[in-house]
Design an enzyme around this catalytic site. Sequence first.
Site, short mmCIF file in Angstrom:
data_model
loop_
_atom_site.label_atom_id
_atom_site.label_comp_id
_atom_site.label_asym_id
_atom_site.label_seq_id
_atom_site.Cartn_x
_atom_site.Cartn_y
_atom_site.Cartn_z
N GLU A 25 151.06 -73.59 -12.15
CA GLU A 25 151.79 -72.44 -12.79
C GLU A 25 150.77 -71.18 -12.34
O GLU A 25 151.47 -69.91 -12.32
CB GLU A 25 151.24 -72.56 -14.27
CG GLU A 25 151.40 -71.48 -15.32
CD GLU A 25 151.25 -71.63 -16.62
OE1 GLU A 25 150.89 -70.67 -17.52
OE2 GLU A 25 151.38 -72.83 -17.14
N ASP A 26 149.60 -71.25 -12.16
CA ASP A 26 148.60 -70.10 -11.42
C ASP A 26 148.65 -70.03 -10.04
O ASP A 26 148.04 -68.69 -9.71
CB ASP A 26 147.20 -70.21 -12.34
CG ASP A 26 147.43 -70.00 -13.75
OD1 ASP A 26 148.53 -69.54 -14.41
OD2 ASP A 26 146.28 -70.46 -14.59
#
Length: 186
Positions: free
Chosen positions: A61-62
């Site tokens: 996600e990051d």
Amino acid sequence: MDLSPRLRRALNIAAVAHRDQVRKGSGIPYVSHVYAVMFLLSQVTDDEDVLIAGLLHDTLEDVPEKYNAVQMEQDFGVRVRELVEDLTKIEHPSWQVRADAYIEHLEFHASKEAVLISTADKLHNLMSILDDFDEIGEHLWQRFNAGKKQQLWWYTEILRVSTVRLGENQLNKQLGESVEKLKKSA
């Protein structure tokens, strides 16, 4: 828990992948969060895949440009990749839309192991929020896309879903206590 070569490798990968990130508003290296998630998980499971997925839960996600799903599967197998993908939020500009989709996914689609990892993740996030609230008070809420009322809703919903999916466990007990503290601060 044995600190196996595989687990040590995951610790190092998480440290490198998140090395340029800090926790919102605190300056604390982000890797402290993923280490804390793994520690919380180690209190309730010795499943190495779950511990590794806890360490890597935010990478796709990051920081997917630093460590992607293909690399993750090659290093740790399909199960770890699937657990991390189970925890990856949808992209949408609205915090509420992302939150609603995540809650629905946890409640009806995610594996129980993914729900456990999510519970540890959210527990550590809420512990950090409460620590920061004690230090800086109401200014804390300026760090977030969602205000205090939405944060209370979010953590209450995570607790509800986790309790429904997993029953009573040590992490849910701690999360419940932390939600109560947040309510009192509201």
